[in-house]
Design a protein around this motif. Structure first.
Motif, short mmCIF file in Angstrom:
data_model
loop_
_atom_site.label_atom_id
_atom_site.label_comp_id
_atom_site.label_asym_id
_atom_site.label_seq_id
_atom_site.Cartn_x
_atom_site.Cartn_y
_atom_site.Cartn_z
N ILE A 134 3.33 42.18 51.51
CA ILE A 134 3.17 41.90 50.15
C ILE A 134 3.84 40.62 49.74
O ILE A 134 3.29 39.66 49.33
N LEU A 135 5.19 40.52 50.28
CA LEU A 135 5.91 39.21 49.82
C LEU A 135 5.38 38.04 50.47
O LEU A 135 5.24 36.99 49.98
N GLU A 136 5.13 38.29 51.80
CA GLU A 136 4.41 37.25 52.28
C GLU A 136 3.11 36.65 51.73
O GLU A 136 3.06 35.39 51.63
N ASP A 137 2.38 37.49 51.43
CA ASP A 137 0.96 37.31 50.64
C ASP A 137 1.23 36.36 49.20
O ASP A 137 0.68 35.58 49.04
N ALA A 138 2.16 36.97 48.69
CA ALA A 138 2.68 36.48 47.29
C ALA A 138 3.04 35.10 47.48
O ALA A 138 2.61 34.32 46.77
N GLU A 139 4.08 35.06 48.30
CA GLU A 139 4.52 33.40 48.65
C GLU A 139 3.58 32.40 49.16
O GLU A 139 3.31 31.39 48.88
N TRP A 140 2.58 33.03 50.14
CA TRP A 140 1.45 32.14 50.51
C TRP A 140 0.46 31.85 49.43
O TRP A 140 0.17 30.61 49.14
N GLN A 141 0.27 32.76 48.48
CA GLN A 141 -0.70 32.26 47.36
C GLN A 141 0.05 31.32 46.30
O GLN A 141 -0.57 30.47 45.81
N SER A 142 1.40 31.75 46.23
CA SER A 142 2.31 30.70 45.31
C SER A 142 2.01 29.26 45.95
O SER A 142 1.91 28.24 44.94
N ASP A 143 2.39 29.09 47.34
CA ASP A 143 2.39 28.02 47.67
C ASP A 143 1.04 27.21 47.92
O ASP A 143 1.23 25.98 47.57
N SER A 144 -0.01 27.95 48.07
CA SER A 144 -1.17 27.51 47.86
C SER A 144 -1.55 26.93 46.50
O SER A 144 -2.06 25.76 46.65
N HIS A 145 -1.38 27.68 45.56
CA HIS A 145 -1.69 27.16 44.10
C HIS A 145 -0.83 26.04 43.69
O HIS A 145 -1.32 24.92 43.16
N ARG A 146 0.49 25.73 44.20
CA ARG A 146 1.21 24.70 43.94
C ARG A 146 0.67 23.47 44.69
O ARG A 146 0.76 22.33 44.12
N ARG A 147 0.39 23.78 45.94
CA ARG A 147 -0.08 22.44 46.88
C ARG A 147 -1.35 22.03 46.10
O ARG A 147 -1.63 20.80 46.15
N LEU A 148 -2.25 22.82 45.86
CA LEU A 148 -3.52 22.59 45.17
C LEU A 148 -3.24 21.88 43.79
O LEU A 148 -4.18 20.79 43.66
N ALA A 149 -2.47 22.38 43.13
CA ALA A 149 -2.02 21.61 41.65
C ALA A 149 -1.45 20.27 42.02
O ALA A 149 -2.22 19.19 41.49
N GLY A 150 -0.92 19.94 43.02
CA GLY A 150 -0.26 18.77 43.19
C GLY A 150 -1.35 17.80 43.85
O GLY A 150 -1.36 16.27 43.39
N ALA A 151 -2.32 18.41 44.48
CA ALA A 151 -3.52 17.52 45.24
C ALA A 151 -4.27 17.25 43.86
O ALA A 151 -4.87 15.93 44.03
N LEU A 152 -4.84 17.81 42.96
CA LEU A 152 -5.43 17.94 41.80
C LEU A 152 -4.76 16.59 41.03
O LEU A 152 -5.60 15.80 40.30
N SER A 153 -3.61 16.62 40.94
CA SER A 153 -3.08 15.67 40.23
C SER A 153 -3.16 14.22 40.45
O SER A 153 -3.12 13.36 39.58
N GLY A 154 -3.31 13.78 41.67
CA GLY A 154 -3.55 12.46 42.14
C GLY A 154 -5.11 12.06 41.83
O GLY A 154 -5.48 10.96 42.16
#
Length: 287
Positions: A212-232
């Motif tokens: 559960i923790l691994e999945d939550a961290e993966w989703q959080s990291d995915s959202h963060r990286r996607l937001a960073g990519a869109l910001s460019g």
């Protein structure tokens, strides 16, 4: 008869079955007059000793019926015991004024109890629940002429004979051909069979805290990286990606073309260019 009664007091099918069967067969069959006399004393005077004698004199018939159910892989002792329950019910309900022998009346009750036992215990998952399925369960084996799967003609003939639908015949044939499997695999199972045990693929891993923790961290990291990519991206490209990929109510190319006063083909080109930039940023960060 009294000697026979005393000799069977300690005997039960759960002990030595062979001795039980020998003892049951040693009891003499009642004549029609003896049976009627005992039945009348039970029916009119509630004479329990008469009931006991009637039961004991018919134990041999229960054994005979129980043996016909040996093909279901259940202990003969248990089949006999269930049949004896049916016999006792029949003796209690027998009316000597009907003009029939007790054995003819008791067959239905004996088989009914054995049927219920077989259905409860032959499979962990019940194979026969409806009336049609029960009829098929106890008749399909004897109706099949060979061990191979039924042909369409054979299935139709069996369905007609038993008064059921052809689909029910096929369904019951599949159920009878299946086999039970231990939930976690037996100790003697080879590696392949143990791997196919239900426990191997029915395991609920969703409640594992680490996962559960691994999945939550993966989703959080995915959202963060996607937001960073869109910001460019420029504002229009961000809106196109948002509307085409991230919104629940996704916009069409023509919707966005009308919004930005360009052609649908131009929106498609902008979308492809934006997605290429996003993937490039994500791939770089993954590396």
């Amino acid at each position: 008869m009294n000697k026979d009664l005393q000799s069977l007091q300690w005997m039960a099918p759960g002990g030595n079955v062979a001795a039980y069967v020998q003892g049951a067969n040693s009891i003499a069959v009642l004549s029609a007059e003896e049976e009627k006399s005992l039945a009348e004393r039970l029916y009119y005077d509630n004479d329990l000793e008469s009931a006991r004698q009637l039961v004991l004199a018919h134990l041999r018939f229960v054994v005979h019926i129980a043996r016909s159910y040996n093909g279901y892989g259940l202990p003969l002792a248990d089949l006999i015991q269930e049949g004896n329950v049916g016999l006792m019910k029949a003796v209690r309900r027998f009316n000597p004024e009907k003009g029939v022998r007790l054995v003819s009346f008791a067959v239905h009750w004996i088989k009914a109890e054995i049927h219920e036992y077989v259905l409860r215990n032959w499979r962990i998952v019940k194979v026969a629940t409806t009336k049609a399925q029960r009829k098929l369960f106890f008749n399909l084996r004897s109706a099949k002429k060979r061990l191979a799967w039924l042909t369409d003609e054979e299935a139709s003939a069996i369905a007609k004979d038993l008064g059921v639908e052809v689909g029910h015949v096929r369904e019951m044939e599949n159920r009878l051909a299946a086999r039970d499997a231990a939930f976690d695999g037996g100790l003697d199972d080879d590696e392949d069979e143990a791997y196919q045990a239900p426990a191997q693929y029915l395991e609920d891993r969703g409640a594992d805290p680490a996962l559960i923790l691994e999945d939550a961290e993966w989703q959080s990291d995915s959202h963060r990286r996607l937001a960073g990519a869109l910001s460019g991206l420029d504002e229009r490209s961000q809106d196109i990606i948002q509307q085409r990929w991230l919104s629940e109510d996704k916009a069409t190319l023509h919707d966005l073309a009308a919004k930005y006063s360009v052609s649908a083909e131009r929106i498609r080109q902008l979308e492809q260019a934006a997605m290429k930039k996003v993937r490039a940023v994500l791939d770089t960060r993954d590396g």
